[in-house]
Design an enzyme around this catalytic site. Structure first.
Site, PDB file in Angstrom:
ATOM      1  N   SER A   1       0.831  -1.200   0.000  1.00  0.00           N
ATOM      2  CA  SER A   1       0.000   0.000   0.000  1.00  0.00           C
ATOM      3  C   SER A   1       0.862   1.244   0.000  1.00  0.00           C
ATOM      4  CB  SER A   1      -0.868  -0.021   1.269  1.00  0.00           C
ATOM      5  OG  SER A   1      -1.487   1.214   1.460  1.00  0.00           O
TER       6      SER A   1
ATOM      7  N   TYR B   1      -2.108  -1.324  10.861  1.00  0.00           N
ATOM      8  CA  TYR B   1      -2.340  -1.906   9.540  1.00  0.00           C
ATOM      9  C   TYR B   1      -1.187  -1.564   8.596  1.00  0.00           C
ATOM     10  CZ  TYR B   1      -3.776  -2.077   4.710  1.00  0.00           C
ATOM     11  OH  TYR B   1      -3.770  -2.293   3.358  1.00  0.00           O
TER      12      TYR B   1
ATOM     13  N   LYS C   1       1.991  -3.793   6.549  1.00  0.00           N
ATOM     14  CA  LYS C   1       2.375  -3.759   5.125  1.00  0.00           C
ATOM     15  C   LYS C   1       3.880  -3.542   5.005  1.00  0.00           C
ATOM     16  CE  LYS C   1      -1.400  -4.744   3.550  1.00  0.00           C
ATOM     17  NZ  LYS C   1      -1.642  -5.934   2.786  1.00  0.00           N
TER      18      LYS C   1
HETATM   19  P1  NAD Z   1     -10.631  -7.754   1.446  1.00  0.00           P
HETATM   20  O1  NAD Z   1     -10.820  -7.729   2.922  1.00  0.00           O
HETATM   21  O2  NAD Z   1     -11.820  -7.626   0.586  1.00  0.00           O
HETATM   22  O3  NAD Z   1      -9.820  -9.078   1.023  1.00  0.00           O
HETATM   23  C1  NAD Z   1      -8.851  -9.651   1.853  1.00  0.00           C
HETATM   24  C2  NAD Z   1      -9.209 -11.116   2.023  1.00  0.00           C
HETATM   25  O4  NAD Z   1      -8.251 -11.745   2.890  1.00  0.00           O
HETATM   26  C3  NAD Z   1     -10.581 -11.344   2.638  1.00  0.00           C
HETATM   27  O5  NAD Z   1     -11.366 -12.119   1.752  1.00  0.00           O
HETATM   28  C4  NAD Z   1     -10.295 -12.089   3.936  1.00  0.00           C
HETATM   29  O6  NAD Z   1     -11.297 -13.024   4.248  1.00  0.00           O
HETATM   30  C5  NAD Z   1      -8.943 -12.721   3.647  1.00  0.00           C
HETATM   31  N1  NAD Z   1      -8.119 -13.052   4.828  1.00  0.00           N
HETATM   32  C6  NAD Z   1      -7.759 -12.234   5.846  1.00  0.00           C
HETATM   33  N2  NAD Z   1      -7.011 -12.905   6.735  1.00  0.00           N
HETATM   34  C7  NAD Z   1      -6.869 -14.178   6.263  1.00  0.00           C
HETATM   35  C8  NAD Z   1      -6.214 -15.349   6.742  1.00  0.00           C
HETATM   36  N3  NAD Z   1      -5.554 -15.368   7.905  1.00  0.00           N
HETATM   37  N4  NAD Z   1      -6.295 -16.475   5.996  1.00  0.00           N
HETATM   38  C9  NAD Z   1      -6.978 -16.488   4.826  1.00  0.00           C
HETATM   39  N5  NAD Z   1      -7.626 -15.416   4.334  1.00  0.00           N
HETATM   40  C10 NAD Z   1      -7.577 -14.277   5.061  1.00  0.00           C
HETATM   41  O7  NAD Z   1      -9.569  -6.593   1.101  1.00  0.00           O
HETATM   42  P2  NAD Z   1      -9.149  -5.981  -0.317  1.00  0.00           P
HETATM   43  O8  NAD Z   1      -9.604  -4.574  -0.335  1.00  0.00           O
HETATM   44  O9  NAD Z   1      -9.510  -6.899  -1.404  1.00  0.00           O
HETATM   45  O10 NAD Z   1      -7.583  -5.950  -0.141  1.00  0.00           O
HETATM   46  C11 NAD Z   1      -6.746  -6.996  -0.609  1.00  0.00           C
HETATM   47  C12 NAD Z   1      -5.323  -6.704  -0.179  1.00  0.00           C
HETATM   48  O11 NAD Z   1      -4.925  -5.446  -0.703  1.00  0.00           O
HETATM   49  C13 NAD Z   1      -5.158  -6.600   1.343  1.00  0.00           C
HETATM   50  O12 NAD Z   1      -3.918  -7.176   1.702  1.00  0.00           O
HETATM   51  C14 NAD Z   1      -5.135  -5.106   1.584  1.00  0.00           C
HETATM   52  O13 NAD Z   1      -4.403  -4.772   2.746  1.00  0.00           O
HETATM   53  C15 NAD Z   1      -4.422  -4.622   0.342  1.00  0.00           C
HETATM   54  N6  NAD Z   1      -4.715  -3.222   0.018  1.00  0.00           N
HETATM   55  C16 NAD Z   1      -6.020  -2.825  -0.085  1.00  0.00           C
HETATM   56  C17 NAD Z   1      -6.303  -1.491  -0.363  1.00  0.00           C
HETATM   57  C18 NAD Z   1      -7.731  -1.015  -0.447  1.00  0.00           C
HETATM   58  O14 NAD Z   1      -7.957   0.206  -0.390  1.00  0.00           O
HETATM   59  N7  NAD Z   1      -8.724  -1.881  -0.603  1.00  0.00           N
HETATM   60  C19 NAD Z   1      -5.264  -0.584  -0.555  1.00  0.00           C
HETATM   61  C20 NAD Z   1      -3.944  -1.034  -0.453  1.00  0.00           C
HETATM   62  C21 NAD Z   1      -3.683  -2.364  -0.166  1.00  0.00           C
HETATM   63  C1  WQD Z   2      -9.978   9.327   0.941  1.00  0.00           C
HETATM   64  C2  WQD Z   2     -10.248  10.796   1.173  1.00  0.00           C
HETATM   65  C3  WQD Z   2     -10.550  11.357   3.489  1.00  0.00           C
HETATM   66  C4  WQD Z   2     -14.258   9.076   4.034  1.00  0.00           C
HETATM   67  C5  WQD Z   2      -7.083   4.432   2.930  1.00  0.00           C
HETATM   68  C6  WQD Z   2      -5.987   3.792   3.733  1.00  0.00           C
HETATM   69  C7  WQD Z   2      -4.858   3.379   2.849  1.00  0.00           C
HETATM   70  C8  WQD Z   2      -5.345   2.508   1.693  1.00  0.00           C
HETATM   71  C9  WQD Z   2      -6.507   3.122   0.992  1.00  0.00           C
HETATM   72  C10 WQD Z   2      -5.100   0.231   2.336  1.00  0.00           C
HETATM   73  C11 WQD Z   2      -9.501  11.377   2.375  1.00  0.00           C
HETATM   74  C12 WQD Z   2     -11.820  11.597   2.719  1.00  0.00           C
HETATM   75  C13 WQD Z   2     -13.118   9.655   3.513  1.00  0.00           C
HETATM   76  C14 WQD Z   2     -15.369   9.909   4.382  1.00  0.00           C
HETATM   77  C15 WQD Z   2     -14.097  11.826   3.633  1.00  0.00           C
HETATM   78  N1  WQD Z   2      -5.813   1.248   2.173  1.00  0.00           N
HETATM   79  N2  WQD Z   2     -13.036  11.002   3.324  1.00  0.00           N
HETATM   80  N3  WQD Z   2     -15.230  11.247   4.165  1.00  0.00           N
HETATM   81  O1  WQD Z   2      -7.447   7.405   3.809  1.00  0.00           O
HETATM   82  O2  WQD Z   2      -6.657   7.911   1.447  1.00  0.00           O
HETATM   83  O3  WQD Z   2      -6.582   5.605   2.288  1.00  0.00           O
HETATM   84  O4  WQD Z   2      -7.514   3.506   1.927  1.00  0.00           O
HETATM   85  O5  WQD Z   2      -3.914   0.095   2.223  1.00  0.00           O
HETATM   86  O6  WQD Z   2      -3.946   2.716   3.646  1.00  0.00           O
HETATM   87  O7  WQD Z   2      -5.541   4.730   4.719  1.00  0.00           O
HETATM   88  O8  WQD Z   2      -8.758   6.587   1.779  1.00  0.00           O
HETATM   89  O9  WQD Z   2     -11.119   6.471   1.140  1.00  0.00           O
HETATM   90  O10 WQD Z   2     -10.536   6.601   3.593  1.00  0.00           O
HETATM   91  O11 WQD Z   2     -10.190   8.605   2.148  1.00  0.00           O
HETATM   92  O12 WQD Z   2     -14.035  13.056   3.476  1.00  0.00           O
HETATM   93  O13 WQD Z   2     -16.408   9.466   4.878  1.00  0.00           O
HETATM   94  O14 WQD Z   2     -11.645  10.948   1.478  1.00  0.00           O
HETATM   95  O15 WQD Z   2     -10.355  12.345   4.464  1.00  0.00           O
HETATM   96  O16 WQD Z   2      -9.154  12.701   2.059  1.00  0.00           O
HETATM   97  P1  WQD Z   2      -7.325   6.987   2.409  1.00  0.00           P
HETATM   98  P2  WQD Z   2     -10.217   6.982   2.198  1.00  0.00           P
END
Ligand code: NAD
Ligand code: WQD
Length: 338
Positions: free
Chosen positions: A125, A150, A154
């Site tokens: 991330s 979290y 990462k």
């Molecule tokens: P998600 O929660 O929809 O998917 C993650 C999956 O991992 C889930 O289905 C959950 O059941 C599974 N899981 C968790 N712990 C587990 C375990 N111990 N064993 C087996 N399965 C397990 O999340 P997502 O949004 O699809 O994210 C996928 C990956 O991308 C995650 O690692 C997340 O941290 C990373 N990521 C997501 C975002 C985002 O904004 N969605 C941003 C950056 C990074």
């Molecule tokens: C986006 C913008 C908020 C909600 C997060 C994680 C990051 C990554 C992606 C996993 C910001 C604003 C939000 C609301 C708002 N995930 N906001 N009202 O914080 O950039 O990133 O998700 O790795 O680690 O921190 O994403 O969608 O929460 O916010 O005004 O109800 O929207 O302040 O400017 P963020 P977000």
């Protein structure tokens, strides 16, 4: 290739499965369903026209993981999406986050190595940059101070996998640093299905649009940005999924440890995204300005040129598609996969 997709029933993993199958790969999805349901894979099967092999495995449980590897032809690669991902929850439950995300990766990597699968693509991330040194954020931007457990997981997992490569250069590790994934598959069949009230902006907007929530709170309009609201690099989840398929090329040329930003390189403010959503969907989003959210920074967007140069990948879908597709998913599935 034969690919193990951990976390493949989740939001991003399920979209990656679609793109992998489309490109002719075979997959096994492994997930313990802690934050997802198998219904997502039935929907993926509908999209791609074939069933998706699935095992319910908790990656922290070595015996389960061993059994899964023994029952399968050799995996060429693992795409490791599995993990807990809610920033706020991780502040409240740090041990649960460290225990789940680190232990699952350690067991997974260990069993992979023993079975001769030494190629991993990890869902990292942009959060690892903390408050970035410079904008747009390039991959050589140093990792910063990370304000929540979290994000720490990462960063730690990036380090663990890098050390695994150092100990055994036979390993190839691709660290994909996602910016802000939003949107859904254009079929409207799969998408983001958060439990409880969403923390992230786009699912909050779509739940206001569908009438589940009353109004959006915008966290601060006094940032040093053109309209005062926070700026982020939103990326369509289908583009993100395609980036994973392209990242397989890096493994094929024995990349060692390779880091790529996956973003569009273009920042949108909260207000711009809200307006784009209303324009793309015709649905009004009532909002009010709330105080800043602790831990948020003003501006954050990627320089994605390394992925273009080395993987031939760049985001193709714009904010209109992100909004229209997120809305199609939410409108067709007001209760998510339930
Ligand atoms: P998600 O929660 O929809 O998917 C993650 C999956 O991992 C889930 O289905 C959950 O059941 C599974 N899981 C968790 N712990 C587990 C375990 N111990 N064993 C087996 N399965 C397990 O999340 P997502 O949004 O699809 O994210 C996928 C990956 O991308 C995650 O690692 C997340 O941290 C990373 N990521 C997501 C975002 C985002 O904004 N969605 C941003 C950056 C990074
Ligand atoms: C986006 C913008 C908020 C909600 C997060 C994680 C990051 C990554 C992606 C996993 C910001 C604003 C939000 C609301 C708002 N995930 N906001 N009202 O914080 O950039 O990133 O998700 O790795 O680690 O921190 O994403 O969608 O929460 O916010 O005004 O109800 O929207 O302040 O400017 P963020 P977000």
């Amino acid at each position: 290739m034969h690919i193990l997709v951990t976390g493949g029933t989740g939001y991003i993993g399920s979209h990656a499965v679609v793109e992998l199958i489309r490109e002719g790969h075979t997959v096994l999805v492994a997930d313990n369903l802690v934050n997802s349901t198998e219904e997502s894979l039935r929907r993926v099967a509908q999209i791609v026209g074939q069933p998706i092999p699935f095992v319910n495995v908790d990656l922290r449980e070595r015996e389960q993981v061993e059994r899964m590897f023994q029952a399968q032809p050799k995996f060429d690669c693992c795409m490791h999406f599995a993990g807990l991902k809610a920033v706020g929850e991780s502040v409240a439950q740090p041990l649960r986050y460290y225990e789940n995300n680190l232990n699952s990766t350690i067991v997974l990597a260990d069993v992979m190595g023993k079975h001769g699968c030494k190629n991993i693509i990890f869902s990292s991330s942009a959060t690892v940059y903390g408050t970035p040194d410079h904008i747009p954020v390039t991959e050589d931007c140093p990792k910063g101070i990370i304000s929540n457990p979290y994000g720490q997981t990462k960063s730690m997992i990036e380090q663990i996998l890098t050390d695994v490569h150092t100990a055994d250069p036979g390993w190839n590790v691709v660290l994909l640093r996602y910016f802000n994934p939003i949107g859904a598959h254009p079929s409207g069949l799969i998408g983001e299905d958060p439990t409880g009230t969403p923390n992230n902006l786009m699912p909050y907007i779509t739940q206001v649009a569908v009438g589940k929530l009353k109004e959006l709170g915008i966290f601060g309009n006094d940032y040093d940005t053109p309209d005062g609201t926070g700026v982020r690099d939103y990326i369509h989840v289908v583009d993100l999924a395609k980036g994973h398929v392209k990242a397989l090329q890096a493994l094929e040329r024995n990349c060692g440890v390779a880091i790529y930003n996956l973003g569009t390189g273009r920042g949108y403010s909260v207000l711009e995204l809200v307006n784009a959503f209303m324009k793309a969907t015709g649905v009004n989003i009532p909002y009010s300005i709330k105080p800043r959210r602790p831990g948020d920074i003003a501006i954050y967007y990627s320089d994605p040129s390394k992925a273009k140069r080395e993987l031939g990948w760049e985001a193709e879908l714009g904010v209109e598609e992100m909004c229209a597709d997120a809305w199609r998913w939410q409108e067709n599935n007001p209760q998510g996969f339930q």
